[in-house]
Design a protein around this motif. Sequence first.
Motif, PDB file in Angstrom:
ATOM      1  N   GLN A  47       0.642  -1.314  -0.065  1.00 17.89           N
ATOM      2  CA  GLN A  47      -0.031  -0.142  -0.100  1.00 17.89           C
ATOM      3  C   GLN A  47       0.787   1.331  -0.198  1.00 17.89           C
ATOM      4  N   GLN A  48       1.854   1.299   0.848  1.00 17.41           N
ATOM      5  CA  GLN A  48       2.823   2.392   0.799  1.00 17.41           C
ATOM      6  C   GLN A  48       3.560   2.630  -0.489  1.00 17.41           C
ATOM      7  N   ALA A  49       3.850   1.434  -1.084  1.00 15.30           N
ATOM      8  CA  ALA A  49       4.581   1.547  -2.306  1.00 15.30           C
ATOM      9  C   ALA A  49       3.482   2.209  -3.686  1.00 15.30           C
ATOM     10  N   TYR A  50       2.079   1.877  -3.555  1.00 16.50           N
ATOM     11  CA  TYR A  50       1.273   2.193  -4.205  1.00 16.50           C
ATOM     12  C   TYR A  50       1.114   3.897  -4.055  1.00 16.50           C
ATOM     13  N   ARG A  51       1.049   4.220  -2.562  1.00 16.95           N
ATOM     14  CA  ARG A  51       0.895   5.761  -2.315  1.00 16.95           C
ATOM     15  C   ARG A  51       2.022   6.531  -2.898  1.00 16.95           C
ATOM     16  N   ASP A  52       3.106   5.948  -2.947  1.00 13.74           N
ATOM     17  CA  ASP A  52       4.496   6.769  -3.373  1.00 13.74           C
ATOM     18  C   ASP A  52       4.129   6.812  -5.158  1.00 13.74           C
ATOM     19  N   TYR A  53       3.696   5.761  -5.733  1.00 10.73           N
ATOM     20  CA  TYR A  53       3.344   5.652  -7.226  1.00 10.73           C
ATOM     21  C   TYR A  53       2.281   6.610  -7.599  1.00 10.73           C
ATOM     22  N   LEU A  54       1.349   6.841  -6.624  1.00 12.49           N
ATOM     23  CA  LEU A  54       0.141   7.792  -7.058  1.00 12.49           C
ATOM     24  C   LEU A  54       0.937   9.043  -6.716  1.00 12.49           C
ATOM     25  N   SER A  55       1.664   9.370  -5.845  1.00 14.32           N
ATOM     26  CA  SER A  55       2.211  10.706  -5.534  1.00 14.32           C
ATOM     27  C   SER A  55       2.967  11.356  -6.687  1.00 14.32           C
ATOM     28  N   ARG A  56       3.778  10.308  -7.296  1.00 13.57           N
ATOM     29  CA  ARG A  56       4.468  10.600  -8.612  1.00 13.57           C
ATOM     30  C   ARG A  56       3.710  10.758  -9.785  1.00 13.57           C
ATOM     31  N   LEU A  57       2.469  10.180  -9.829  1.00 17.98           N
ATOM     32  CA  LEU A  57       1.683  10.124 -11.045  1.00 17.98           C
ATOM     33  C   LEU A  57       1.059  11.633 -10.825  1.00 17.98           C
ATOM     34  N   LYS A  58       0.304  11.935  -9.675  1.00 15.46           N
ATOM     35  CA  LYS A  58      -0.086  13.168  -9.545  1.00 15.46           C
ATOM     36  C   LYS A  58       0.929  14.463  -9.942  1.00 15.46           C
ATOM     37  N   GLY A  59       2.114  14.196  -9.421  1.00 17.50           N
ATOM     38  CA  GLY A  59       3.077  15.303  -9.742  1.00 17.50           C
ATOM     39  C   GLY A  59       3.037  15.560 -11.293  1.00 17.50           C
ATOM     40  N   SER A  60       3.203  14.322 -11.851  1.00 20.09           N
ATOM     41  CA  SER A  60       3.424  14.299 -13.521  1.00 20.09           C
ATOM     42  C   SER A  60       2.422  15.041 -14.173  1.00 20.09           C
ATOM     43  N   TYR A  61       1.102  14.781 -13.634  1.00 24.20           N
ATOM     44  CA  TYR A  61      -0.076  15.798 -14.163  1.00 24.20           C
ATOM     45  C   TYR A  61      -0.066  17.266 -13.901  1.00 24.20           C
ATOM     46  N   GLU A  62       0.380  17.706 -12.634  1.00 24.21           N
ATOM     47  CA  GLU A  62       0.503  18.924 -12.327  1.00 24.21           C
ATOM     48  C   GLU A  62       1.513  19.798 -13.153  1.00 24.21           C
ATOM     49  N   LYS A  63       2.613  19.007 -13.488  1.00 25.29           N
ATOM     50  CA  LYS A  63       3.736  19.297 -14.020  1.00 25.29           C
ATOM     51  C   LYS A  63       3.062  19.725 -15.655  1.00 25.29           C
ATOM     52  N   GLN A  64       2.106  18.860 -16.152  1.00 21.07           N
ATOM     53  CA  GLN A  64       1.624  19.117 -17.694  1.00 21.07           C
ATOM     54  C   GLN A  64       0.444  20.064 -17.472  1.00 21.07           C
ATOM     55  N   GLY A  65       0.038  20.511 -16.207  1.00 14.49           N
ATOM     56  CA  GLY A  65      -1.031  21.431 -16.188  1.00 14.49           C
ATOM     57  C   GLY A  65      -2.282  20.737 -16.300  1.00 14.49           C
ATOM     58  N   LYS A  66      -2.383  19.569 -15.835  1.00 17.41           N
ATOM     59  CA  LYS A  66      -3.711  18.608 -16.093  1.00 17.41           C
ATOM     60  C   LYS A  66      -4.226  18.278 -14.747  1.00 17.41           C
ATOM     61  N   GLU A  67      -5.305  18.138 -14.841  1.00 22.03           N
ATOM     62  CA  GLU A  67      -6.074  17.751 -13.435  1.00 22.03           C
ATOM     63  C   GLU A  67      -6.192  16.259 -13.486  1.00 22.03           C
ATOM     64  N   PHE A  68      -5.939  15.892 -12.326  1.00 22.49           N
ATOM     65  CA  PHE A  68      -5.580  14.414 -11.875  1.00 22.49           C
ATOM     66  C   PHE A  68      -7.099  13.819 -11.921  1.00 22.49           C
ATOM     67  N   PRO A  69      -7.487  12.694 -12.865  1.00 19.98           N
ATOM     68  CA  PRO A  69      -8.809  12.225 -12.857  1.00 19.98           C
ATOM     69  C   PRO A  69      -9.278  11.660 -11.397  1.00 19.98           C
ATOM     70  N   GLU A  70     -10.510  11.683 -11.259  1.00 19.87           N
ATOM     71  CA  GLU A  70     -11.017  11.020  -9.906  1.00 19.87           C
ATOM     72  C   GLU A  70     -11.242   9.695 -10.042  1.00 19.87           C
ATOM     73  N   PHE A  71     -11.147   9.246 -11.370  1.00 18.56           N
ATOM     74  CA  PHE A  71     -11.627   7.853 -11.393  1.00 18.56           C
ATOM     75  C   PHE A  71     -10.407   7.235 -12.600  1.00 18.56           C
ATOM     76  N   LEU A  72      -9.906   5.972 -12.277  1.00 22.33           N
ATOM     77  CA  LEU A  72      -9.240   5.396 -13.305  1.00 22.33           C
ATOM     78  C   LEU A  72      -9.666   4.141 -13.569  1.00 22.33           C
ATOM     79  N   PRO A  73      -9.793   3.734 -15.155  1.00 23.18           N
ATOM     80  CA  PRO A  73     -10.071   2.398 -15.530  1.00 23.18           C
ATOM     81  C   PRO A  73      -9.463   1.079 -14.667  1.00 23.18           C
ATOM     82  N   LEU A  74     -10.389   0.156 -14.636  1.00 17.95           N
ATOM     83  CA  LEU A  74      -9.798  -1.052 -13.799  1.00 17.95           C
ATOM     84  C   LEU A  74      -8.402  -1.507 -14.677  1.00 17.95           C
ATOM     85  N   GLY A  75      -8.526  -1.609 -15.738  1.00 18.63           N
ATOM     86  CA  GLY A  75      -7.433  -2.081 -16.588  1.00 18.63           C
ATOM     87  C   GLY A  75      -6.040  -1.318 -16.268  1.00 18.63           C
TER      88      GLY A  75
END
Length: 271
Positions: A236-264
């Motif tokens: 769970q901690q590893a996924y939180r770290d991954y999620l944090s990096r993913l949100k950061g990449s969205y912020e750098k691109q000026g995009k809003e992080f999606p509320e939902f992600l496809p199950l795939g």
Amino acid sequence: MNIRIKFGKYGVMKFIGHLDMMRYFQKAIRRAGIDIAYSGGYSPHQIMSFAAPLGVGITSSGEYFDISVNSTRSSRASIDALNSAMAEGVTILEYKKLPDTAKTSMSLVAAADYHVSMKPEYGTFFSSQEELQRKVEEFFIGQPQILITKQAKKSQMELDLKQFIYGMEAVGLEHGAYALFLRLCTGSSNNIKPELALETFCQFCGLTYQPFQFQTHRLEVYAKSDEIPVKGEKEQQAYRDYLSRLKGSYEKQGKEFPEFLPLGALGEDIP
């Protein structure tokens, strides 16, 4: 090893119910030579679970189920093997490996997208896409609440439907056609069927709701993006770290992080 499979369902297969689809896949997986794992005990069965049952008569390009396998080929080879065992009306779209501690797709489902359109033999859903959009704005945006009475098994309950509709708009399709797009709350705790949203919308517009006049197509099934899809503190901690990096990449691109992600999106292709 855990695998998440995405498939589409269309044509006459839309009339096959959920339990029969489960039996169909059990046989198709054996025909395709997938090395699926079985439960123990006196009556072993394939380890398989579906994300969100699809209603009879609804087509889809975004259905999911999870299986456990003892070994596996690549995603591409597995997709090809499964598709060679499919009947017309079912297509395998994705075959992805999940972490060993992944939660089942059924426990993660939070939302689903739909297109609802009028069947050609019944005419059009309003006179134009623009008129449909105006009615949607009046219904969805113009009302602070959408109160309905929902029939439960043994009682009735009043609820605000609007809090369970995450998105609603008129969208264009091919060849000048258009449809009503719905993103609805889906899951074990709160599950809003597209028929309920459509019936409430028709009543608001002063239209007689005739369910067989409409064709519903499920586009995708989602998990909440902030939901941790794995068990175990370390995972769970590893996924939180991954999620944090993913949100950061969205912020750098000026995009809003999606509320939902496809199950795939929670799995990865097998090379």
